[in-house]
Design a protein around this motif. Structure first.
Motif, PDB file in Angstrom:
ATOM      1  N   LYS B 167      19.582 -39.154 -63.753  1.00  0.00           N
ATOM      2  CA  LYS B 167      18.496 -38.183 -63.920  1.00  0.00           C
ATOM      3  C   LYS B 167      17.290 -38.607 -63.096  1.00  0.00           C
ATOM      4  CE  LYS B 167      20.549 -36.234 -67.655  1.00  0.00           C
ATOM      5  NZ  LYS B 167      21.447 -35.118 -67.362  1.00  0.00           N
ATOM      6  N   VAL B 168      16.733 -37.651 -62.404  1.00  0.00           N
ATOM      7  CA  VAL B 168      15.573 -37.979 -61.577  1.00  0.00           C
ATOM      8  C   VAL B 168      14.386 -38.402 -62.439  1.00  0.00           C
ATOM      9  CG1 VAL B 168      13.869 -37.015 -60.000  1.00  0.00           C
ATOM     10  CG2 VAL B 168      16.291 -36.599 -59.623  1.00  0.00           C
ATOM     11  N   TRP B 169      14.240 -37.767 -63.604  1.00  0.00           N
ATOM     12  CA  TRP B 169      13.080 -38.133 -64.433  1.00  0.00           C
ATOM     13  C   TRP B 169      13.147 -39.583 -64.878  1.00  0.00           C
ATOM     14  CZ3 TRP B 169      13.418 -39.908 -69.404  1.00  0.00           C
ATOM     15  CH2 TRP B 169      14.584 -39.615 -70.132  1.00  0.00           C
ATOM     16  N   TYR B 172      11.636 -41.618 -62.199  1.00  0.00           N
ATOM     17  CA  TYR B 172      10.180 -41.521 -62.289  1.00  0.00           C
ATOM     18  C   TYR B 172       9.659 -42.359 -63.440  1.00  0.00           C
ATOM     19  CZ  TYR B 172       9.509 -38.040 -58.691  1.00  0.00           C
ATOM     20  OH  TYR B 172       9.447 -37.417 -57.485  1.00  0.00           O
ATOM     21  N   PHE B 173      10.347 -42.267 -64.566  1.00  0.00           N
ATOM     22  CA  PHE B 173       9.900 -43.016 -65.734  1.00  0.00           C
ATOM     23  C   PHE B 173       9.881 -44.508 -65.428  1.00  0.00           C
ATOM     24  CE2 PHE B 173      10.833 -45.384 -69.595  1.00  0.00           C
ATOM     25  CZ  PHE B 173       9.768 -44.988 -70.391  1.00  0.00           C
TER      26      PHE B 173
END
Lengths: 371, 414
Positions: B167-169, B172-173
């Motif tokens: 997951k891309v998020w 980022y996280f």
């Protein structure tokens, strides 16, 4: 105070995720590596080894027939079998891990150029050991090529070396031993992969990570090492003088006696392309091209997968246009070879820098403590 | 040492990339290098037990730093960290309580040390974290979540949480959490009320990075070092437990400590530490003196706590020319370098220059009087695609290494 900071940070974080979620729609597209490994094993690798196994058995039989009755007709039959098997080798030479690594397949069957002085000496003395490192250029396809093409200027002269020559009997034994050594090792590798034999296929498919010892890691590292050192250097660059202070060395070409150099190089490059694309006995299945496309790997504004495909095509075209015999080309007309070399060079950069980086494959062969 | 690491790093290479100014540091050969590692192990144990402390801590620092300086291929921020801390420890009274030196000479025993002795180490650790955080404050890391977006998906086969890494998020996280963690954790560690939570975060953070990335010992060094932030009572508690064990075994001889004699801390030591910390604060900023993109040129990159920041790979073709005959040919990294050296050299200009100079010497030995060597180097940064890195027209045999800007590094083109 701590709560206030946490809340501020959390808001920032959410804001950033919210606004920078771009074209991928929140997901790095998943890629099923295990499915790719299955496809590669069933569609490309195992069929290639099986074909090679079949062709080296045919070669061994043709060599035995020639040795039993050395005449022009049997010489031609043996040469045909040699050409077919050598081409099959070009399609299965770049997976030097697992069973192939265990029997040192590449260096055992294709250390070129053949050391003809040692081969002649082995024949005269009748004593040789095919299990030593130093003996690797005294056997394999290069030795068969020398014995079937290179020991006399005429075909009849070659037949004579197996009939009337003083060492004819020893020469027959030597040719048979070389063919058998190829057959034995290839057979071990083909059996090693098959489910009924060593079942390396299961190991290969289940080793589906991307670390150094994983199947993807092994294939990527072998691929770039092979294209760099065998295809670019061994087949094209070294005869061209790229590693010898600019002085061409015609004697370094692959298959110099049979003049198959460019035909073999083209076959090899085509096979590397098919492997990269996933093209095999059951058509175009999943391979690295699809892998790189799925993870959206970039190359200067386009897709890396397409850039590598295009570069393969350019290299295949240029290599195919090198005039044969290559051992003469390198001295009298090197320009087409230089052009092919340049395209192979660009391919190496993509396969050795871009591809492992995009796939997260470590290119070192050891643990990296690294930061 | 046992898994052949010493062999592959210090014996196999035919050429070593020395640090600028430390060219006089040479590898010692097989016996020497193994002896050096044995010396390191023995002196490390002595430092731990507080035995012959000044000598053993000095020898450890010298041996460790010597090995580290042999080849910049092996540069790691945490080796640098070990060197710095072991240098600092030479001047700290870490052996004056519950140690073999005290057992030998009870008059050394003290119950307290001045706070600056602890503070120096705490500040050093805080600098590591803080600058590692500052280094993450760049466009790729924060806005593009690179390189984590490339590094996390291969971990998708991890049980249970694996699919999250695609997951891309999550990238980022991790990017943002990592940056915020690094920037703030020193303050939470200094502040008593948040300290225990912060330490849980330290353990969790380092264990996760250890599971996901091949970063070796680093997480454990940091997890253990960070205990320096704990109260004296915590450490005294551990010592007391250990003391009970030693007493039961009958090998403990107590002596009554006196309070630390502050006057023994010389002005020299205090000045040294002041200078030490000033250098540490300033050094990571030296990159601002160079033009160009730091991650591309790597001028002023090392010794600045830039950890796991970029995905960089490259390939170098060395074009060699003999001006006397006009002949041209090529040389490659794998002719003389180990795979590890090749990987490191391919993306770092100073190492490319060093290797070109090494090749020049090799060709001179072969009778080519004045070889010209040009590098056609391609580098890909954070998966952007490989592009030309070094000016291929520049004859590197005419260029010198140094702290000046290397004009022959091409600027990064988007």
């Amino acid at each position: 105070m701590k709560q206030v900071i946490s809340v501020i940070l959390l808001i920032n974080l959410i804001a950033v995720i919210g606004c920078s979620d771009d074209e991928t729609g929140g997901n790095t597209p998943g890629f099923d590596r295990k499915a790719m490994l299955e496809d590669l094993a069933d569609n490309v690798i195992i069929p290639a080894y099986d074909t090679l196994n079949k062709e080296v058995i045919t070669l061994d039989e043709a060599v035995n027939a020639f040795v039993a009755t050395p005449d022009l007709s049997n010489l031609n039959a043996a040469r045909n079998a040699f050409q077919v098997a050598y081409h099959a080798w070009q399609r299965s030479s770049f997976w030097e891990f697992g069973p192939a690594f265990d029997v040192l397949l590449m260096s055992s069957v294709n250390s070129f150029p053949a050391d003809y002085i040692s081969i002649d000496n082995n024949i005269v003395t009748g004593s040789y050991d095919f299990n030593t490192i130093s003996g690797q250029d005294e056997k394999g396809f290069p030795a068969v090529g020398y014995l079937l093409y290179g020991i006399s200027d005429t075909d009849q002269g070659i037949v004579d070396m197996f009939t009337v020559d003083g060492d004819a009997s020893n020469r027959k034994d030597y040719l048979k031993a070389v063919a058998l050594d190829i057959r034995t090792r290839v057979s071990e590798v083909a059996t090693g992969w098959s489910a009924a034999g060593g079942d390396y296929k299961s190991v290969f498919i289940n080793n589906d990570g991307t670390d150094v010892g994983s199947s993807v890691g092994l294939m990527v590292n072998e691929l770039n090492k092979f294209v760099e050192r065998e295809t670019r250097d061994g087949k094209i660059g070294i005869p061209l003088g790229k590693r010898s202070q600019g002085i061409p060395i015609p004697a370094e070409v692959e298959a110099g006696y049979s003049d198959l150099s460019i035909s073999l190089a083209s076959e090899n490059l085509k096979a590397l392309y098919n492997f990269y694309m996933g093209i095999g006995v059951s058509g175009d299945k999943v391979s690295f091209y699809d892998y790189l496309t799925t993870i959206n790997a970039q190359y200067n504004g386009g897709l890396l997968s397409d850039a590598i495909k295009l570069q393969f095509e350019r290299a295949m075209k240029e290599v195919g246009e090198i005039p044969s015999p290559y051992k003469e080309t390198v001295e009298v007309n090197p320009t087409p070879a230089e052009e092919a070399y340049t395209e192979l060079q660009k391919l190496v950069v993509m396969l050795k820098a871009d591809m492992p980086s995009a796939l997260g494959v470590l290119i070192t062969y050891q643990d990296n403590d690294g930061d | 040492m046992l898994n052949g690491w010493v062999d592959s790093q210090y014996l196999m290479p035919r050429f070593f990339f020395s640090y600028y100014g430390f060219e006089w540091i040479k590898p010692l050969g097989e016996v020497g290098i193994y002896a050096m590692f044995i010396v390191m192990a023995i002196t490390a144990l002595c430092v731990m037990a507080g035995a012959f402390y000044r000598v053993s801590s000095s020898v450890f620092f010298l041996a460790f730093t010597y090995v580290e300086l042999i080849d910049k291929t092996n540069y790691l921020n945490h080796y640098y960290f070990v060197s710095l801390v072991s240098l600092a420890m030479i001047f700290l009274p870490a052996h004056r309580h519950f140690s073999i030196d005290v057992w030998r000479k009870p008059s050394l025993n003290v119950s307290k040390v001045p706070y600056w002795c602890i503070l120096v180490i705490q500040l050093q650790l805080a600098l590591v974290y803080f600058y590692a955080g500052v280094a993450k404050l760049n466009y790729d890391w924060l806005v593009e979540a690179l390189p984590l977006r490339m590094w996390l998906p291969p971990n998708a086969h991890v049980p249970v949480v694996g699919s999250l890494f695609e997951k891309v998020w999550v990238a980022y996280f991790f990017s943002w959490f990592g940056a915020i963690y690094d920037l703030t954790i020193p303050f939470f560690l200094f502040y008593k009320r948040t300290r225990s939570y912060a330490y849980v975060a330290v353990i969790a953070f380092h264990i996760i990075t250890w599971l996901l990335f091949p970063i070796g010992m680093f997480p454990f060094i940091m997890i253990l070092s960070t205990t320096i932030f704990f109260s004296p009572d915590f450490h005294q508690g551990l010592i007391n437990k250990l003391r009970v064990v030693l007493q039961r075994m009958g090998i403990y001889r107590g002596s009554t400590p006196k309070e630390y004699d502050v006057t023994t801390a010389s002005r020299w030591v205090v000045s040294f530490f002041t200078l030490f910390l000033i250098v540490q604060v300033l050094l990571p900023w030296r990159f601002t003196l160079y033009p160009g993109k730091l991650f591309w040129t790597e001028q002023g990159f090392r010794f600045s706590w830039r950890v796991m920041l970029m995905e960089k790979a490259g390939y170098v073709i060395f074009h060699v020319k003999d001006p006397e005959t006009g002949r041209q040919w090529e040389a490659y990294a794998h002719d003389h370098l180990t795979p590890m050296q090749e990987k490191q050299m391919s993306t770092q200009p100073d190492m490319i220059l060093q290797y070109a100079h090494f090749l020049e010497q090799e060709y001179i030995k072969q009778g080519i009087n004045d070889p010209e060597i040009r590098a056609e180097a391609y580098v890909t940064l954070n998966g952007s695609g490989s592009r030309l890195f070094i000016d291929p027209e520049v004859d590197l045999t005419k260029e010198q290494d140094g702290f000046k800007h290397k004009k022959w590094i091409l600027s990064y083109k988007n």
